[in-house]
Design an enzyme around this catalytic site. Structure first.
Site, PDB file in Angstrom:
ATOM      1  N   ALA A  12      18.234 -45.812 -16.111  1.00  0.00           N
ATOM      2  CA  ALA A  12      18.629 -46.287 -17.432  1.00  0.00           C
ATOM      3  C   ALA A  12      18.802 -47.798 -17.484  1.00  0.00           C
ATOM      4  CB  ALA A  12      19.931 -45.604 -17.838  1.00  0.00           C
ATOM      5  N   ARG A  18      10.796 -54.344 -25.690  1.00  0.00           N
ATOM      6  CA  ARG A  18       9.874 -53.959 -26.759  1.00  0.00           C
ATOM      7  C   ARG A  18      10.576 -53.265 -27.916  1.00  0.00           C
ATOM      8  NH1 ARG A  18       5.326 -50.719 -24.322  1.00  0.00           N
ATOM      9  NH2 ARG A  18       4.426 -50.903 -26.397  1.00  0.00           N
ATOM     10  N   LYS A  25      18.281 -50.267 -24.453  1.00  0.00           N
ATOM     11  CA  LYS A  25      17.375 -49.231 -24.978  1.00  0.00           C
ATOM     12  C   LYS A  25      17.996 -47.838 -25.001  1.00  0.00           C
ATOM     13  CE  LYS A  25      13.467 -48.154 -22.692  1.00  0.00           C
ATOM     14  NZ  LYS A  25      12.030 -48.218 -22.363  1.00  0.00           N
ATOM     15  N   ASP A 107      14.932 -43.048 -21.119  1.00  0.00           N
ATOM     16  CA  ASP A 107      14.267 -43.259 -22.417  1.00  0.00           C
ATOM     17  C   ASP A 107      13.386 -42.067 -22.791  1.00  0.00           C
ATOM     18  OD1 ASP A 107      12.092 -43.534 -20.716  1.00  0.00           O
ATOM     19  OD2 ASP A 107      11.429 -45.468 -21.520  1.00  0.00           O
ATOM     20  N   ARG A 318      34.167 -39.117 -44.011  1.00  0.00           N
ATOM     21  CA  ARG A 318      34.198 -39.936 -42.793  1.00  0.00           C
ATOM     22  C   ARG A 318      35.091 -39.296 -41.734  1.00  0.00           C
ATOM     23  NH1 ARG A 318      36.107 -45.379 -45.093  1.00  0.00           N
ATOM     24  NH2 ARG A 318      36.125 -45.903 -42.885  1.00  0.00           N
ATOM     25  N   ASN A 362      45.823 -31.352 -57.389  1.00  0.00           N
ATOM     26  CA  ASN A 362      44.670 -31.785 -58.179  1.00  0.00           C
ATOM     27  C   ASN A 362      44.658 -33.311 -58.259  1.00  0.00           C
ATOM     28  OD1 ASN A 362      42.904 -32.420 -60.414  1.00  0.00           O
ATOM     29  ND2 ASN A 362      42.906 -30.221 -60.800  1.00  0.00           N
ATOM     30  N   TYR A 372      45.413 -49.768 -47.258  1.00  0.00           N
ATOM     31  CA  TYR A 372      45.305 -50.972 -46.423  1.00  0.00           C
ATOM     32  C   TYR A 372      45.928 -52.151 -47.157  1.00  0.00           C
ATOM     33  CZ  TYR A 372      42.968 -54.404 -43.385  1.00  0.00           C
ATOM     34  OH  TYR A 372      42.690 -55.404 -42.507  1.00  0.00           O
ATOM     35  N   SER A 408      48.347 -40.553 -65.891  1.00  0.00           N
ATOM     36  CA  SER A 408      47.085 -41.301 -65.719  1.00  0.00           C
ATOM     37  C   SER A 408      47.323 -42.799 -65.710  1.00  0.00           C
ATOM     38  CB  SER A 408      46.145 -40.989 -66.880  1.00  0.00           C
ATOM     39  OG  SER A 408      45.847 -39.642 -66.883  1.00  0.00           O
TER      40      SER A 408
HETATM   41  C1  UD1 Z   1       6.926 -44.926 -16.948  1.00  0.00           C
HETATM   42  C2  UD1 Z   1       5.979 -44.416 -15.853  1.00  0.00           C
HETATM   43  C3  UD1 Z   1       4.696 -43.905 -16.510  1.00  0.00           C
HETATM   44  C4  UD1 Z   1       5.050 -42.798 -17.479  1.00  0.00           C
HETATM   45  C5  UD1 Z   1       6.100 -43.270 -18.504  1.00  0.00           C
HETATM   46  C6  UD1 Z   1       6.613 -42.072 -19.275  1.00  0.00           C
HETATM   47  C7  UD1 Z   1       6.361 -45.714 -13.805  1.00  0.00           C
HETATM   48  C8  UD1 Z   1       5.884 -46.799 -12.939  1.00  0.00           C
HETATM   49  N1  UD1 Z   1       5.685 -45.503 -14.925  1.00  0.00           N
HETATM   50  O1  UD1 Z   1       6.323 -46.030 -17.589  1.00  0.00           O
HETATM   51  O2  UD1 Z   1       3.818 -43.402 -15.514  1.00  0.00           O
HETATM   52  O3  UD1 Z   1       3.874 -42.353 -18.144  1.00  0.00           O
HETATM   53  O4  UD1 Z   1       7.236 -43.853 -17.855  1.00  0.00           O
HETATM   54  O5  UD1 Z   1       7.464 -42.444 -20.324  1.00  0.00           O
HETATM   55  O6  UD1 Z   1       7.319 -45.047 -13.451  1.00  0.00           O
HETATM   56  N2  UD1 Z   1      13.832 -48.418 -15.278  1.00  0.00           N
HETATM   57  C9  UD1 Z   1      14.853 -48.877 -14.465  1.00  0.00           C
HETATM   58  N3  UD1 Z   1      14.618 -49.916 -13.639  1.00  0.00           N
HETATM   59  C10 UD1 Z   1      13.396 -50.526 -13.547  1.00  0.00           C
HETATM   60  C11 UD1 Z   1      12.352 -50.064 -14.365  1.00  0.00           C
HETATM   61  C12 UD1 Z   1      12.605 -48.997 -15.227  1.00  0.00           C
HETATM   62  O7  UD1 Z   1      15.973 -48.348 -14.512  1.00  0.00           O
HETATM   63  O8  UD1 Z   1      13.255 -51.464 -12.737  1.00  0.00           O
HETATM   64  C13 UD1 Z   1      14.102 -47.292 -16.180  1.00  0.00           C
HETATM   65  C14 UD1 Z   1      14.051 -47.681 -17.656  1.00  0.00           C
HETATM   66  O9  UD1 Z   1      15.354 -47.900 -18.174  1.00  0.00           O
HETATM   67  C15 UD1 Z   1      13.428 -46.478 -18.326  1.00  0.00           C
HETATM   68  C16 UD1 Z   1      12.658 -45.774 -17.215  1.00  0.00           C
HETATM   69  O10 UD1 Z   1      13.107 -46.321 -15.999  1.00  0.00           O
HETATM   70  O11 UD1 Z   1      14.402 -45.613 -18.847  1.00  0.00           O
HETATM   71  C17 UD1 Z   1      11.148 -45.951 -17.351  1.00  0.00           C
HETATM   72  O12 UD1 Z   1      10.842 -47.328 -17.337  1.00  0.00           O
HETATM   73  P1  UD1 Z   1       9.799 -47.962 -18.356  1.00  0.00           P
HETATM   74  O13 UD1 Z   1       9.754 -49.428 -18.090  1.00  0.00           O
HETATM   75  O14 UD1 Z   1      10.091 -47.512 -19.723  1.00  0.00           O
HETATM   76  O15 UD1 Z   1       8.446 -47.294 -17.806  1.00  0.00           O
HETATM   77  P2  UD1 Z   1       7.089 -47.042 -18.602  1.00  0.00           P
HETATM   78  O16 UD1 Z   1       6.301 -48.296 -18.598  1.00  0.00           O
HETATM   79  O17 UD1 Z   1       7.364 -46.377 -19.883  1.00  0.00           O
HETATM   80 CA    CA Z   2       9.245 -45.797 -20.974  1.00  0.00          CA
END
Ligand code: UD1
Ligand code: CA
Length: 451
Positions: A12, A18, A25, A107, A318, A362, A372, A408
């Protein structure tokens, strides 16, 4: 298989540039909760111990891990050098030697627990590496699974793939299982000889095969494997998540008149015979009991809606709202941190904040609890059977006793005892023939200025 120990590593870390966002993310919301919460929730069902790899200084991500999965351990990947490098940030957890290691990307929130089980079963069946694959409608950005004679021989990253490899429709979903015994040796051998000079987890496949070990691909639906790198992909994943939640609600017997216009949260809970009209949005932590009706254009979060309650159209509930059986919350009514007891009604244009409204009370149109004072919030307590006349301002802290009656247009600044009548407005005066005299005066003045 259940006897096997399993370590799940969630990747993560990273800024997710991007996404064009200041927010990490994995903290972007999908169906009302973070991507990370979805991923952690999916793993929890598989009953595994969990390690989460985050980036340096990502305190908000660590806090979210703690909130949704207090038993998970966080590891910091100091530099973002690729997915295999990220996995090794959790080295301490890996060294505890689980039978299986499950690697999931933070992700990729739509993976179903059943698919994780299939992946683990493949490891049980003798593979050293098992990968979830899918046939992508648009494979741009995904690694390709190169399969020969039913065996997974390599994963080629988009940036490194040849033109013919790029034509492969079978893509890497980014969820992998490794046999615990051979995982450390495989992971340590991954290098960064590729176009991005990153340590690719995907190289695990070729390395395993070089060690005379087996790798397999397990194919699942595209919708499960949607990885989120951009806001467009986030919106596409939201559509899938909503589709699933609407289907589950319909299956459970909820009446959704126009399902495609209702936005649900992953934790929305419905009783029986609930009706939700078109264009209603649910945030986190909403429970709705049997027979309630949610009319169009209502926005609801953190609310408990009792049996047979009517909400909306155009209501906003809420967090901290609790509506008792048969209560009515009508159009343009906002409720926050308020208990509305059974049978009580606030049908039009009202704000109820930090309040309690007794049974069958009512609340007239345009009533406002002035909770507040610019510095602190205060409570308003309205007793059972009380009647609040239209356009009243209840200046908190204030109590309206049982059965009391507020005229009222009152501004109520003092407690109203049980059964009392309170009038907090200026007295009306009547001037006989005053309208006629006023018009005469006005026309006289107009003549003077024009002449
Ligand atoms: C990656 C895969 C790709 C696959 C795709 C699926 C690799 C090299 N590529 O590409 O084959 O099709 O996911 O969605 O694995 N992250 C880290 N540290 C890092 C890099 C990434 O924690 O140094 C984590 C990111 O937070 C993310 C996940 O790993 O949640 C994937 O990284 P991301 O850079 O999104 O890889 P993709 O280019 O999507
Ligand atoms: Ca990804």
């Amino acid at each position: 298989m259940t006897a096997r120990t399993c370590l799940a590593i969630v990747l993560a870390a990273g800024e997710g540039t991007r996404m064009r966002s200041a927010r990490p993310k994995v903290l972007h919301p999908l169906a009302g909760r973070s991507l990370l919460a979805h991923v952690l929730g999916g793993i929890a069902q598989a009953g595994v111990s969990t390690a989460v790899v985050i980036g340096p200084g990502e305190d908000a991500v660590a806090a979210e891990v703690k909130r949704v999965c207090p038993d998970a351990e966080c590891f910091v990947q100091q530099e973002r050098r690729g997915t295999a490098h990220a996995v090794l940030a959790a080295r301490d957890a890996i060294e505890r030697q689980a039978d299986q290691i499950l690697i999931v990307y933070g992700d990729t929130p739509l993976v179903q627990p059943a698919s994780l089980s299939r992946l683990r079963a493949a490891i049980d069946g003798g593979a050293a590496v098992a990968v979830l694959g899918f046939r992508a409608t648009d494979s741009t950005g995904y690694g390709r699974l190169i399969v020969e004679d039913g065996e997974l021989v390599a994963i080629r990253e988009d940036a490194d793939a040849s033109a013919s490899e790029r034509k492969t429709a079978l893509c890497n979903g980014g969820t992998m299982a490794l046999a615990g015994k051979t995982a450390p040796a495989i992971l340590e051998r991954i290098g960064d000889e590729n176009r991005k000079h990153e340590f690719y987890l995907t190289d695990a496949v070729e390395i395993a095969r070089g060690m005379a070990l087996r790798a397999v691909a397990v194919e699942v639906e595209e919708d499960e494997m949607r990885g989120i790198n951009t806001k467009k992909q986030l919106a596409e994943a939201e559509a899938v998540a909503q589709q699933r939640l609407r289907q589950a609600a319909l299956d459970a017997g909820v009446t959704l008149i126009a399902p495609e216009t209702v936005y649900l949260c992953a934790d929305t809970k419905f009783g029986r015979d609930v009706v939700v009209e078109p264009f209603v949005v649910f945030g986190e932590k909403v429970t709705i009991e049997d027979g309630a009706v949610i009319h169009s254009f209502s926005h609801i979060a953190g609310a408990h809606i009792g049996k047979g309650v009517s909400v909306g159209p155009f209501a906003r509930l809420r967090p901290g709202t609790r509506l008792g059986e048969g209560a009515h919350i009508g159009n343009f009514v906002e409720v926050k941190e308020t208990v509305v007891e059974a049978g009580a009604k606030a049908n039009h244009l009202t704000y109820l904040g930090d309040a309690s409204v007794g049974v069958n009370a009512n609340i007239g149109a345009g009533t406002i609890t002035c909770n507040y004072d610019g510095a602190a919030k205060h409570r308003t307590e309205i007793g059972r059977d009380a009647f609040i006349g239209s356009n009243s301002a209840l200046v908190a802290p204030v109590k309206i006793g049982e059965g009391a009656y507020v005229g009222s247009g009152s501004v109520i600044t003092h407690d109203v005892p049980e059964g009392a009548l309170a009038l907090g407005r200026s007295r009306q005066i009547i001037k006989k023939d005053g309208a006629k005299r006023l018009r005469e005066l006005k026309s006289l003045r107009a003549k003077k200025t024009s002449g």
